[in-house]
Design a protein around this motif. Sequence first.
Motif, PDB file in Angstrom:
ATOM      1  N   LYS A  41       1.187  -1.315  -0.418  1.00 28.80           N
ATOM      2  CA  LYS A  41       0.288   0.073  -0.426  1.00 28.80           C
ATOM      3  C   LYS A  41       0.923   1.535   0.268  1.00 28.80           C
ATOM      4  O   LYS A  41       0.376   2.219  -0.830  1.00 28.80           O
ATOM      5  CB  LYS A  41      -0.995  -0.202   1.367  1.00 28.80           C
ATOM      6  CG  LYS A  41      -2.162  -0.897   0.808  1.00 28.80           C
ATOM      7  CD  LYS A  41      -3.424   0.060   1.652  1.00 28.80           C
ATOM      8  CE  LYS A  41      -4.815  -0.867   1.723  1.00 28.80           C
ATOM      9  NZ  LYS A  41      -5.880  -0.050   2.666  1.00 28.80           N
ATOM     10  N   ILE A  46       3.871   1.262  -1.073  1.00 28.08           N
ATOM     11  CA  ILE A  46       4.203   1.678  -2.235  1.00 28.08           C
ATOM     12  C   ILE A  46       2.980   2.495  -3.813  1.00 28.08           C
ATOM     13  O   ILE A  46       3.583   3.276  -4.345  1.00 28.08           O
ATOM     14  CB  ILE A  46       4.848   0.388  -3.976  1.00 28.08           C
ATOM     15  CG1 ILE A  46       6.379  -0.423  -2.286  1.00 28.08           C
ATOM     16  CG2 ILE A  46       5.498   0.411  -4.381  1.00 28.08           C
ATOM     17  CD1 ILE A  46       6.586  -1.647  -2.622  1.00 28.08           C
ATOM     18  N   LYS A  47       2.427   1.950  -3.466  1.00 26.91           N
ATOM     19  CA  LYS A  47       1.008   2.077  -4.423  1.00 26.91           C
ATOM     20  C   LYS A  47       0.601   3.828  -4.223  1.00 26.91           C
ATOM     21  O   LYS A  47       0.370   4.689  -4.307  1.00 26.91           O
ATOM     22  CB  LYS A  47      -0.254   1.393  -3.427  1.00 26.91           C
ATOM     23  CG  LYS A  47      -1.429   1.430  -4.490  1.00 26.91           C
ATOM     24  CD  LYS A  47      -2.628   0.530  -3.598  1.00 26.91           C
ATOM     25  CE  LYS A  47      -3.990   1.347  -4.401  1.00 26.91           C
ATOM     26  NZ  LYS A  47      -5.209  -0.479  -3.973  1.00 26.91           N
ATOM     27  N   SER A 103       3.649   5.729  -5.707  1.00 22.33           N
ATOM     28  CA  SER A 103       3.352   5.526  -6.875  1.00 22.33           C
ATOM     29  C   SER A 103       2.259   6.751  -8.166  1.00 22.33           C
ATOM     30  O   SER A 103       2.608   7.161  -8.508  1.00 22.33           O
ATOM     31  CB  SER A 103       3.237   4.081  -7.236  1.00 22.33           C
ATOM     32  OG  SER A 103       2.532   3.975  -8.694  1.00 22.33           O
ATOM     33  N   ARG A 104       0.723   6.691  -6.654  1.00 23.89           N
ATOM     34  CA  ARG A 104       0.427   7.304  -7.394  1.00 23.89           C
ATOM     35  C   ARG A 104       0.781   8.725  -7.157  1.00 23.89           C
ATOM     36  O   ARG A 104       0.325   9.462  -7.732  1.00 23.89           O
ATOM     37  CB  ARG A 104      -0.729   6.965  -6.347  1.00 23.89           C
ATOM     38  CG  ARG A 104      -1.571   5.422  -6.975  1.00 23.89           C
ATOM     39  CD  ARG A 104      -3.240   5.640  -7.314  1.00 23.89           C
ATOM     40  NE  ARG A 104      -3.618   4.607  -7.155  1.00 23.89           N
ATOM     41  CZ  ARG A 104      -4.753   3.669  -7.198  1.00 23.89           C
ATOM     42  NH1 ARG A 104      -5.521   4.286  -6.072  1.00 23.89           N
ATOM     43  NH2 ARG A 104      -4.764   3.050  -7.605  1.00 23.89           N
ATOM     44  N   ARG A 105       1.373   9.481  -6.168  1.00 20.98           N
ATOM     45  CA  ARG A 105       1.632  10.495  -6.045  1.00 20.98           C
ATOM     46  C   ARG A 105       3.147  10.730  -7.556  1.00 20.98           C
ATOM     47  O   ARG A 105       3.491  12.289  -7.353  1.00 20.98           O
ATOM     48  CB  ARG A 105       2.995  11.242  -5.071  1.00 20.98           C
ATOM     49  CG  ARG A 105       1.502  10.625  -3.893  1.00 20.98           C
ATOM     50  CD  ARG A 105       2.412  11.886  -2.666  1.00 20.98           C
ATOM     51  NE  ARG A 105       3.727  10.583  -2.051  1.00 20.98           N
ATOM     52  CZ  ARG A 105       2.983  10.051  -1.150  1.00 20.98           C
ATOM     53  NH1 ARG A 105       2.003   9.755  -0.444  1.00 20.98           N
ATOM     54  NH2 ARG A 105       5.055   9.059  -0.451  1.00 20.98           N
ATOM     55  N   GLY A 106       3.357  10.049  -8.249  1.00 23.69           N
ATOM     56  CA  GLY A 106       4.608  10.156  -9.115  1.00 23.69           C
ATOM     57  C   GLY A 106       6.020   9.109  -9.178  1.00 23.69           C
ATOM     58  O   GLY A 106       6.513  10.160  -9.879  1.00 23.69           O
ATOM     59  N   ASN A 107       5.883   8.243  -9.003  1.00 20.85           N
ATOM     60  CA  ASN A 107       6.786   7.380  -8.463  1.00 20.85           C
ATOM     61  C   ASN A 107       7.855   7.527  -8.213  1.00 20.85           C
ATOM     62  O   ASN A 107       9.614   7.283  -8.884  1.00 20.85           O
ATOM     63  CB  ASN A 107       6.700   6.886 -10.515  1.00 20.85           C
ATOM     64  CG  ASN A 107       6.314   5.310 -10.489  1.00 20.85           C
ATOM     65  OD1 ASN A 107       6.064   4.898  -9.065  1.00 20.85           O
ATOM     66  ND2 ASN A 107       6.223   4.691 -11.530  1.00 20.85           N
TER      67      ASN A 107
END
Lengths: 558, 558
Positions: free
Chosen positions: A547, A549-550, A553-557
Amino acid sequence: MKYAIGVDFGTESGRAVLVDVSNGKEIATAVYPYWHGVIDEKLPDTEIRLEPDWALQDPQDYVRVFKNTIPAVLKESGVDAADVIGIGIDFTACTMLPTKADGTPLCDLPEYRDHPHAWVKLWKHHAAQPEADKINETARAMNQDWLNRYGGKISSEWFFSKALQIVNEAPEIYKSADRLIEAADWVVWQLTGVETRNSCTAGYKALWSKDNGFPSTDYFASLHPELATVIEDKLSTDIVSVGQKAGGLSDQAAQWTGLKSGTAVAVANVDAHVAVPAATVTEPGRMVMIMGTSTCDMVLGTEEHIVPGMCGYVEDGIIPGYFGYEAGQSCVGDHFAWFVENGVPASYEDEAKKRGMDIHQLLEEKAAKLKIGESGLLALDWWNGNRSVLVDVDLTGMMIGMTLATKPEEMYRALIEATAYGKRIIIETFQKNGVPIHELVACGGLPEKNKLLMQIYADVIGLPIKVSASKQTPALGSAMFGAVAAGKGLGGYDSIYDAAKVMAHLKDEIYLPNPENQKVYEKLYAEYVILHDYFGRGANDAMKRLKEIKRTSRRGNK
Amino acid sequence: MKYAIGVDFGTESGRAVLVDVSNGKEIATAVYPYWHGVIDEKLPDTEIRLEPDWALQDPQDYVRVFKNTIPAVLKESGVDAADVIGIGIDFTACTMLPTKADGTPLCDLPEYRDHPHAWVKLWKHHAAQPEADKINETARAMNQDWLNRYGGKISSEWFFSKALQIVNEAPEIYKSADRLIEAADWVVWQLTGVETRNSCTAGYKALWSKDNGFPSTDYFASLHPELATVIEDKLSTDIVSVGQKAGGLSDQAAQWTGLKSGTAVAVANVDAHVAVPAATVTEPGRMVMIMGTSTCDMVLGTEEHIVPGMCGYVEDGIIPGYFGYEAGQSCVGDHFAWFVENGVPASYEDEAKKRGMDIHQLLEEKAAKLKIGESGLLALDWWNGNRSVLVDVDLTGMMIGMTLATKPEEMYRALIEATAYGKRIIIETFQKNGVPIHELVACGGLPEKNKLLMQIYADVIGLPIKVSASKQTPALGSAMFGAVAAGKGLGGYDSIYDAAKVMAHLKDEIYLPNPENQKVYEKLYAEYVILHDYFGRGANDAMKRLKEIKRTSRRGNK
C-alpha cells in the motif's frame, strides 16, 4: 388497533414503515431517495469540488424524508393518524453536522453554504484519517482507559475524528457552530423541537460511557487547544438511554407528517443497533449479524469485558440494562459485488441471461455444487481492510490455491467462505473473552438472497443460525422503540423486552451445522488462521508495504 | 541457391519451413494439424476411455506431417528438390513410444491397437507421477550423482517415468517392445531408415550424460527388476551429438516428401533447444527465453556447475562443445489465457469488440497505463506449479493486495509481473552458481504479441532483451541443423556456429531497462521473494495442504 412508525435513514434514502403494534406486522412502507444523495464530487449548485474520501449530505434531505414517507404510509394503509401512538428513528452513524443553537444547520445559512465543512459529514466520509491517527496516538500516550473499550483504536469515521477535522481545516466553521450533533439526534430534534442526545451514538461513536462520561478536558486540549471544552461548548453531558421517550411531536413536525402533535417520539438510535430487538434478541448469548455490503455483529452481555479488536461496547448502548458489544466485518457483500463486477466472464453473464437468472444466483447455483475443499482455494476477507479483530484498514485481500482449472464459481465460493472464517474469529474472540455466544440471528439483505452463504456460515462457525422475519429490520426496530416511547398506557409497551416478545419474529427456517461439512471446514479454517495471523499480526507486513508503494506510485513514482 | 527444410513437431500440429541457406530467409511454410490431435479421452475408433492425466498421440500423424507439409512447401516455393540440401526436425519432449525392432510402433500392430500403453505418450502425459516419485526416492536413497544435474528432482514427463509406467501397468507391452524411443528419434528413423539417438533428449529427458552414460543397471533394477537392462534391451548407448548428420533420406521417405533420396538428415532435436542458435545464440552469457504458454530458458556454459532447481544441464545438449543449461516456468502465457477466460467481465469484452481489438490487446492497453506499483497487487506465478527453481508441481497460485477498487487490468498486469519476478529468480540463481548471463533473447509467441510484457521483463530483470527475428524459430533452427548436416561441401555449413552467423537474425528493437522503473520493481521484487520463499520453501505448506484437502474432497469428503 394501534400503530407505530419507524423511520430508517440509510446512505442513499430514508424509509418509513408503519407497523401494527399488536403483532409487528408491517402494514405499509415508503422510501424517499435523498435529493442530493451522497455528495462526494461537488457541493450542490456550485462548482466547489470535494477532495477524495469526502462524503457529505444535505440535512434538508432528512426533513424531506419525513415530509414524503410518513404521509405516504398513512395514505397507503388508510390508518388514522390518531391511531399512530409513536415514532422512532434510526440512522447511519457516525453521521454528524454543525448547527446553530436553534438547530439550524450551518450549511443552510447563506454565509456558510459554500463551505464543505458546514455540511453533514456522512458515516463514510473518510477524510479524517490523520485526525483519527492523532486521537489514537494521543490516547495511547496519555494512557486513556477508554481506548480499551474500542479494541485499542478508534476510526476515522467517528465523531471526534470528524470534529477535529473541522477544527483543523475550518476553524471559523467550528467557532460558528453552537452544536456538533449526530444526524440521528438532529432529526429527533426536528421532530420534537428539543435537543436530545442518545446513548448509542454517544457510546459507540463519541467515546462516552455511562460510568465515566466523555474523555477529559486535558485530553481534548492535547488534541487541539480549541477542542478543550468541546463537550461543554458543542455537545451535551445529558445522555439519554435508548428505549426512552425523547418528547412529543412538535406542531411543525405534525404538519410535515400528518401525524398528531404530541405523538411520542423515541430517543434516536443507530440502524444496526435498533435491528437487534427487531431480530428478537433482548438477552445475552444470541449474536445478531446484520449482513449486507458490510456486516455488523452485536451481542449483549451482563458483564463488562475488554474484548480485543472489537468496535466497542456500551452500557445501555443497544438494550437498556446490558452491555452492548459491537464487532464488524468491513467487507462482506461488497466482496461478492466486486467479484461480479470485475471477475465474472461474459460466458457466465450470457448463461444467466439465457436462463433468466441474476448473475449472483447463477454463481450461487454453481458454487453450491462444489464439494467443500474441492476448489483448493482459500482467501482472506480483507478487500476493504479488517474491522474486527485486527482493526486495520491497511490490510488487503489475498487468495491462494489458484490453478489453471480454477473456475469463477470457485473463487466466488472462496470469498463467501473467507467472510465466514472472519466471522468465526470474531465469535471465538468474544467467547474467549467472557462474552458467551450460542446462537446466531441473521438479518439484512444477504440472508434473504443467498442460502448457500447461510449454510456455509453455519458449517464454518458450528452454531445454528436463525433469520429475522422482517426484510426491513431497522425500520421495524425503530417502530418498536416508537411503541415503547408511547408506553403501555397509550397502547404501546413499557419496555423493549415486552415489545420484542410481540412485535419481533423469526422465520421458520434454521440453518444447522452439518457435522460432515464441519470436519472439512475445520481443516480449512486452520489454514485461514495461519494466514490471518501471518499477514495480519506483523509476521509479514507485505500488504502495508504494498500500500505504501501504491501511495508513492500514485504521487508520481519519485 | 540452396535450401534446407526444418520440420517442427508441436503438440497439435507439425510445421515445415523451407529456408534459404544463404540468408535464413523463410521462403515457404506449411502446417499439418494432427489427424488425431492429442488423444486424451478415448483411443481412436474405440470406446476405450483414458484415465485423467493421460495424453497420447498417433505416430502415423507424424508421418502424415512429412507427406503433407514437405510437398506443400516445395510446391509453394517452386524450389527444385535437388536444391534442398538438408532437412532437420525438432520435437516436443519427452514424447516417446514403444516399437518393434524395425521401428513399427506397437500401436500399429492389430494385437496392441486397443492398448493405451502401445501408443505414443505425449510430453504432457502426466499419469506417471507415482513412477517419478519412485525414481526420485530411489535415486536419493542410492545417492545417485546424476540427480544433481536435474536440480534434485526429475519429472513425471520424462523418459523413465513413462517407461516405468509401462512396466508397472502393462508388462506385456514392455516385453513386446524391442525399442523404447523418443518420437524425435523415431521420425528421423522414418526419414533415414536407420535408428539414431540424439544427445539432447538423451541428456535432458533420459538421464544420460556424455561422461557417465545412463544410470546403472543396479539403479534400474531397484526401480523394477524388469527394468534392470532397459538400456541394453530397449535403448542404445550410441548417443550422437546434435549438430551431426543422422543419415541420408531413404527411398521411401523421398517418395513421401518429393525430396531426393540421400538428402542429408540431421540428428533429431528438441523444439526449445533448436531455437537457441536460431535466436543467434551459440555462445555463453546470452539466455534464450522461448515464451509461450510456458517458458523454456536456455543458456550455454563452458564449465559444469550444479545449479539448484534447474531442469538440467547436458554437455553437447544444445550446441556442441558447451554445457547446455535449461530452466523453465511452467505457466506464463497460460496465466493470461486463464485470466482472459475466467476473469474478464463482459463490459471489457464489449469494449474490445466495439474497438475491434483482441481482449489481450485491450487488457495490455489498460495495463500499460498503470504506474508501476499503483495497483498494490503482487502475485506468485504458480498457477501450474513451479518448474524452476522450486521444482514443485504442488505449488499453486497466490495474489495479494486486492481492494474493492481493484480492476481486471491490474490483476492482468500483476500476473505478467509475477512471471517476470519468477524469471529473475531463475536468472539470479544461474548467476550465483557460476553461469553468467548478461543479455536475454526472446522468441516464441508472447514477445510478438505483448510489448508491455517485454518492457516489464527488462525493468524487473535489469537486462537488455533482444527478440528473434523469426516467428517460427524452432523450424528455422531445424533447417539450420539440416544445412549443417549437409555440410559446406554441399552448399551448407560445417558447424551450427557458421550457420547461425548467416541464417539467424534478431529484430532491430531492443527492450532496455528503465532505471526509474527498476527502482520501483526492486521494492516489489523484494516482496515477491519473501512470499516465494514463505510459500515455496516450507515455512507454510498451505498450498500443499489445500491440495491434499482438494484430493480428499474429490474422492468424496470422507
